[in-house]
Write an enzyme that holds these catalytic residues in place. Structure first.
Site, PDB file in Angstrom:
ATOM      1  N   LYS A 100      -2.042  92.518  69.297  1.00  0.00           N
ATOM      2  CA  LYS A 100      -2.041  93.957  69.022  1.00  0.00           C
ATOM      3  C   LYS A 100      -2.715  94.268  67.688  1.00  0.00           C
ATOM      4  CE  LYS A 100      -0.836  98.317  69.652  1.00  0.00           C
ATOM      5  NZ  LYS A 100      -0.866  98.985  68.363  1.00  0.00           N
ATOM      6  N   GLU A 112      -9.943  99.002  67.509  1.00  0.00           N
ATOM      7  CA  GLU A 112      -9.785 100.454  67.660  1.00  0.00           C
ATOM      8  C   GLU A 112     -10.373 101.197  66.465  1.00  0.00           C
ATOM      9  OE1 GLU A 112      -5.902 102.933  66.871  1.00  0.00           O
ATOM     10  OE2 GLU A 112      -5.729 101.902  68.800  1.00  0.00           O
TER      11      GLU A 112
END
Length: 319
Positions: A189, A196
């Site tokens: 993550k 991102e």
């Protein structure tokens, strides 16, 4: 061996009971989804009123970890959605924390954006009491938590397999994967969030060029066509189109100062430890750091995206 046998009981006939610690945007959305999936949800928040407000929807509010442990029946499962760092350790090991109230075979899931290196020490301390530790990186924001999240799961393979039904119910269809090792889920993550940063920055810069072009380009229509079969067709472009609908092409009222949390910086530091250069992620993180003193339209785009998928407050602050 006793803890292993108790875990197998969960897999053979899993009791659908879970405690959610932290009932903000993510926690409350998760609680609603899990109740719809037939789970009994026990809720605890640092502000007792937050949990109490969800009672009418079916959440069983509690005020302490001891009360939480009594309210759940073994094997207990607690999913933490609290800020990374000390707040997690306080919940687990502080006075009156989970470790004092849970028993061998119980399961604790760190579902926040914790630093991956913090997972192994926590897992070892809990293992001494026979408590299983699983780390989960969650993507999709509050809407994902409500309608089906993307889950990146780490920890022991046995622990994962014995409560896999929980992840099936919380995730979107096909939206979870397991990566063995304490901290592996949070590592995946962390890198996701670093990527991102770069993707959002590219959209911000591209739309800043479009916004300043010599043509009178309709930016909402650009977002629309980009998101209909182009190579960059994506959820991010779709969210940008929604942001234009909410705020107009100038993104009026959206701050050009872009907030940043730990994951992007952690990705950069981890890459440096590995001797890997990550200029895109590094520069996109630095843009956020500098954005307070260097307002740009690109910052408005990135902030607007954060509002769309994460529900973050990105309103422009009055002087």
């Amino acid at each position: 061996m006793q803890a292993q046998r108790r875990l197998r009981l969960i897999s053979n006939g899993m009791k659908k009971e879970i405690a959610i610690v932290g009932l903000g945007k993510m926690g409350s959305a998760m609680a609603r989804r899990m109740m719809e999936k037939g789970w009994k949800v026990v809720g605890l928040d640092y502000n007792p009123d937050t949990a109490e407000k969800l009672r009418s929807e079916g959440v069983v509010p509690v005020k302490t970890y001891a009360e939480m442990a009594i309210t759940l029946t073994p094997q207990r499962i607690a999913w933490l959605l609290v800020p990374a760092g000390q707040a997690v350790d306080d919940a687990l090991f502080g006075p009156g924390g989970i470790a004092e109230s849970f028993s061998a075979g119980d399961i604790v899931i760190d579902g926040g954006n914790s630093f991956y290196k913090d997972a192994a020490p926590r897992a070892e301390k809990l293992k001494a009491k026979g408590i299983h530790f699983i780390d989960v990186g969650t993507s999709g924001g509050p809407a994902g938590a409500r309608n089906g999240a993307c889950l990146m799961i780490g920890g022991s393979k046995e622990g994962f397999e014995n409560i896999e039904e929980l992840f099936k119910d919380f995730a979107k269809e096909g939206g979870y994967q397991f990566f063995e090792g304490a901290g592996a889920g949070h590592f995946v993550k962390m890198v996701h969030n670093g990527i991102e940063y770069g993707m959002m920055q590219a959209l911000g810069e591209g739309f800043e060029i479009l916004e300043k072009s010599p043509f009178n380009i309709d930016l909402p229509r650009v977002a629309n066509i980009y998101n209909n079969g182009s190579v960059i067709d994506s959820r991010l472009v779709g969210w940008l189109e929604s942001a234009f609908k909410d705020h107009g092409p100038k993104l009026d009222g959206v701050s050009s100062t872009v907030s940043h949390t730990g994951e992007g910086e952690w990705t950069i530091k981890t890459a440096e430890e590995m001797g890997i250069k990550v200029p895109v992620i590094k520069e996109s993180f630095q843009f956020r750091v500098d954005s307070k003193e260097n307002p740009r339209y690109a910052g408005k785009v990135v902030s607007a995206l954060r509002e769309q998928f994460g529900g973050h407050d990105v309103k422009e602050k009055s002087a």
